[in-house]
Design a protein around this motif. Structure first.
Motif, mmCIF file in Angstrom:
data_model
loop_
_atom_site.group_PDB
_atom_site.id
_atom_site.type_symbol
_atom_site.label_atom_id
_atom_site.label_comp_id
_atom_site.label_asym_id
_atom_site.label_seq_id
_atom_site.Cartn_x
_atom_site.Cartn_y
_atom_site.Cartn_z
ATOM 1 N N THR A 37 0.802 -1.222 0.000
ATOM 2 C CA THR A 37 0.000 0.000 0.000
ATOM 3 C C THR A 37 0.835 1.271 0.000
ATOM 4 O O THR A 37 0.281 2.354 -0.022
ATOM 5 N N ASP A 38 2.154 1.152 0.001
ATOM 6 C CA ASP A 38 2.991 2.340 0.148
ATOM 7 C C ASP A 38 3.822 2.659 -1.091
ATOM 8 O O ASP A 38 4.703 3.496 -1.061
ATOM 9 N N HIS A 39 3.540 2.009 -2.215
ATOM 10 C CA HIS A 39 4.349 2.188 -3.415
ATOM 11 C C HIS A 39 4.307 3.621 -3.940
ATOM 12 O O HIS A 39 5.271 4.105 -4.522
ATOM 13 N N THR A 40 3.181 4.296 -3.795
ATOM 14 C CA THR A 40 3.010 5.603 -4.434
ATOM 15 C C THR A 40 2.902 6.728 -3.417
ATOM 16 O O THR A 40 2.405 7.802 -3.724
ATOM 17 N N ALA A 41 3.400 6.486 -2.201
ATOM 18 C CA ALA A 41 3.240 7.486 -1.145
ATOM 19 C C ALA A 41 3.974 8.788 -1.471
ATOM 20 O O ALA A 41 3.487 9.878 -1.197
ATOM 21 N N ASP A 42 5.165 8.681 -2.071
ATOM 22 C CA ASP A 42 5.951 9.876 -2.342
ATOM 23 C C ASP A 42 5.404 10.678 -3.522
ATOM 24 O O ASP A 42 5.462 11.901 -3.523
ATOM 25 N N ARG A 43 4.899 9.991 -4.534
ATOM 26 C CA ARG A 43 4.359 10.669 -5.710
ATOM 27 C C ARG A 43 2.973 10.106 -5.988
ATOM 28 O O ARG A 43 2.826 9.114 -6.694
ATOM 29 N N PRO A 44 1.935 10.721 -5.440
ATOM 30 C CA PRO A 44 0.580 10.190 -5.612
ATOM 31 C C PRO A 44 0.198 10.109 -7.091
ATOM 32 O O PRO A 44 0.644 10.915 -7.922
ATOM 33 N N ILE A 45 -0.629 9.151 -7.407
ATOM 34 C CA ILE A 45 -1.125 8.991 -8.767
ATOM 35 C C ILE A 45 -2.161 10.068 -9.045
ATOM 36 O O ILE A 45 -2.997 10.379 -8.195
ATOM 37 N N SER A 46 -2.124 10.640 -10.229
ATOM 38 C CA SER A 46 -3.082 11.679 -10.597
ATOM 39 C C SER A 46 -4.512 11.170 -10.434
ATOM 40 O O SER A 46 -4.811 10.004 -10.679
ATOM 41 N N LEU A 47 -5.377 12.065 -10.009
ATOM 42 C CA LEU A 47 -6.815 11.832 -9.843
ATOM 43 C C LEU A 47 -7.152 10.978 -8.628
ATOM 44 O O LEU A 47 -8.303 10.582 -8.453
ATOM 45 N N THR A 48 -6.157 10.667 -7.773
ATOM 46 C CA THR A 48 -6.427 9.815 -6.617
ATOM 47 C C THR A 48 -6.202 10.511 -5.279
ATOM 48 O O THR A 48 -6.493 9.928 -4.242
ATOM 49 N N ALA A 49 -5.671 11.712 -5.276
ATOM 50 C CA ALA A 49 -5.426 12.409 -4.013
ATOM 51 C C ALA A 49 -6.753 12.745 -3.341
ATOM 52 O O ALA A 49 -7.759 12.998 -4.015
ATOM 53 N N PRO A 50 -6.807 12.745 -2.010
ATOM 54 C CA PRO A 50 -8.051 13.104 -1.318
ATOM 55 C C PRO A 50 -8.551 14.473 -1.763
ATOM 56 O O PRO A 50 -7.803 15.454 -1.762
ATOM 57 N N GLN A 96 -6.750 3.694 -10.098
ATOM 58 C CA GLN A 96 -6.944 5.053 -10.589
ATOM 59 C C GLN A 96 -8.253 5.128 -11.377
ATOM 60 O O GLN A 96 -8.470 4.336 -12.288
ATOM 61 N N PRO A 97 -9.130 6.079 -11.021
ATOM 62 C CA PRO A 97 -10.307 6.285 -11.872
ATOM 63 C C PRO A 97 -9.857 6.777 -13.241
ATOM 64 O O PRO A 97 -8.982 7.625 -13.338
ATOM 65 N N TRP A 98 -10.453 6.249 -14.278
ATOM 66 C CA TRP A 98 -10.024 6.570 -15.632
ATOM 67 C C TRP A 98 -11.259 6.707 -16.520
ATOM 68 O O TRP A 98 -11.614 5.795 -17.259
ATOM 69 N N PRO A 99 -11.940 7.842 -16.444
ATOM 70 C CA PRO A 99 -13.192 8.007 -17.180
ATOM 71 C C PRO A 99 -12.974 8.342 -18.654
ATOM 72 O O PRO A 99 -13.421 9.361 -19.161
ATOM 73 N N PHE A 100 -12.259 7.459 -19.360
ATOM 74 C CA PHE A 100 -11.991 7.631 -20.795
ATOM 75 C C PHE A 100 -12.464 6.419 -21.584
ATOM 76 O O PHE A 100 -11.682 5.775 -22.280
ATOM 77 N N PRO A 101 -13.729 6.006 -21.516
ATOM 78 C CA PRO A 101 -14.794 6.809 -20.916
ATOM 79 C C PRO A 101 -15.248 6.373 -19.521
ATOM 80 O O PRO A 101 -15.858 7.169 -18.823
ATOM 81 N N SER A 102 -14.995 5.107 -19.107
ATOM 82 C CA SER A 102 -15.664 4.670 -17.868
ATOM 83 C C SER A 102 -14.931 3.527 -17.173
ATOM 84 O O SER A 102 -15.543 2.541 -16.772
ATOM 85 N N SER A 103 -13.633 3.658 -17.019
ATOM 86 C CA SER A 103 -12.851 2.559 -16.466
ATOM 87 C C SER A 103 -12.314 2.870 -15.075
ATOM 88 O O SER A 103 -12.198 4.035 -14.678
ATOM 89 N N LEU A 104 -11.977 1.810 -14.353
ATOM 90 C CA LEU A 104 -11.193 1.888 -13.126
ATOM 91 C C LEU A 104 -9.940 1.080 -13.368
ATOM 92 O O LEU A 104 -10.005 -0.142 -13.555
ATOM 93 N N MET A 105 -8.788 1.761 -13.414
ATOM 94 C CA MET A 105 -7.531 1.083 -13.696
ATOM 95 C C MET A 105 -6.972 0.484 -12.411
ATOM 96 O O MET A 105 -6.808 1.181 -11.403
ATOM 97 N N LEU A 106 -6.666 -0.798 -12.436
ATOM 98 C CA LEU A 106 -6.098 -1.532 -11.308
ATOM 99 C C LEU A 106 -4.650 -1.845 -11.653
ATOM 100 O O LEU A 106 -4.375 -2.631 -12.569
#
Length: 315
Positions: free
Chosen positions: A5-18, A239-249
């Motif tokens: 759960t800590d892989h992206t702590a330093d550089r958050p993924i776009s569209l996922t920050a609180p 990551q939510p990816w509404p291009f057009p309606s996906s959730l990227m895992l």
């Protein structure tokens, strides 16, 4: 499957920050509450059209969604979507229109998520992702899949109901896996889709099929697209990816074979890269990195060990 759960702590993924927005779903069916919220002077709204919104630069260099008080909003009928409430009690709505409104000051410009997602604050990016996802679903699911009757909007944009058969339809989100595959020599497997321009490489990805686990989907997609078999699968982030309606895992995956045999339908070319080889390819322009908004960039960075070169997204 290993999970971290800590892989992206330093550089958050776009569209996922609180975002600081409470979606307050319990209010969506309360028409009296929605009407009161819409008429409140603190309420803010913005227009979404064709996946785009208006953005503007502030005097201190920030980029913001162009929002207006609800009483200044352009007229609309049913296409008004409640997005949530912030910590100060401000309610936010999106209005779906056929075109974005003009701006008297001429400084605002239309932008889609690929550009705006990298520029906006977490609050504005979160609101935009929500609105774009709803707008796309609303535009493409106007008729009942059971009986074919035209459906009507309900739950402040989050349900479509069929007046003929009583069916309820909800926004669609399609799960998709995206994976950085490495081999025993710690090389990374990157591919180029058939319709991509020369030099654009990224991680492999594909949709989860019915009756399939996400681990199975990772292994199947890598084998189908590149002919490489995968063993260990490690979840990284979504990551939510509404291009057009996906959730990227997103995953890291370890290859158990290295011979590449691309399918030719989706993937035109796939290659193994060492870090030195990929760095040299970036420097020469032989390989273009994924756009920074994509989880693909973060997955490659986890292996690469440093940020990828930046690609600007401008119309």
């Amino acid at each position: 499957m290993t999970t971290w759960t800590d892989h992206t702590a330093d550089r958050p993924i776009s569209l996922t920050a609180p975002s600081g927005i409470d979606r307050a779903a319990h209010h969506r069916l309360d028409e009296a509450w929605l009407a009161a919220a819409w008429s409140h002077p603190s309420t803010r709204c913005f227009v979404v059209s064709g996946g785009q919104v208006l953005i503007d630069e502030t005097s201190d260099g920030r980029t913001e969604l162009v929002m207006t008080p609800s009483f200044e909003a352009p007229l609309t009928e049913a296409h008004r979507y409640f997005l949530g409430i912030d910590q100060d009690g401000v309610s936010y709505f999106a209005l779906q229109k056929d075109a974005l409104p003009g701006r008297m000051d001429q400084s605002a410009r239309p932008a889609g998520l690929r550009e705006a997602g990298l520029l906006l604050s977490p609050r504005d990016a979160g609101l935009m992702v929500h609105a774009v996802g709803l707008e796309n679903w609303q535009r493409t699911h106007r008729f009942c899949s059971r009986c074919g009757e035209r459906t009507v909007i309900a739950a402040a944009g989050h349900i479509r109901r069929c007046p003929a058969c009583g069916g309820e339809h909800y926004p669609r989100t399609d799960p998709a896996v995206i994976m950085a595959v490495t081999d025993e020599d710690d090389r990374i497997l990157l591919g180029r889709q058939v319709h991509w321009p020369e030099g654009r490489f990224s991680t492999l990805a594909g949709f989860v099929e019915p009756g399939e686990s996400i681990e199975q989907a990772v292994r199947r997609e890598v084998f189908e697209e590149a002919g490489v078999t995968v063993g260990q699968v490690e979840y990284v982030a979504s990551q939510p990816w509404p291009f057009p309606s996906s959730l990227m895992l997103g995953f890291l995956a370890r290859a158990t074979s290295t011979v590449i045999d691309v399918d030719g339908d989706e993937i035109h070319e796939a290659r193994w890269f060492s870090r030195d080889e990929l760095g040299a390819a970036f420097d020469s322009g032989e390989v273009l990195p994924p756009y920074g908004i994509s989880i693909a960039a973060r997955l490659i960075e986890l292996w690469y060990g440093k940020p990828l070169p930046t690609r600007n997204v401008r119309p």
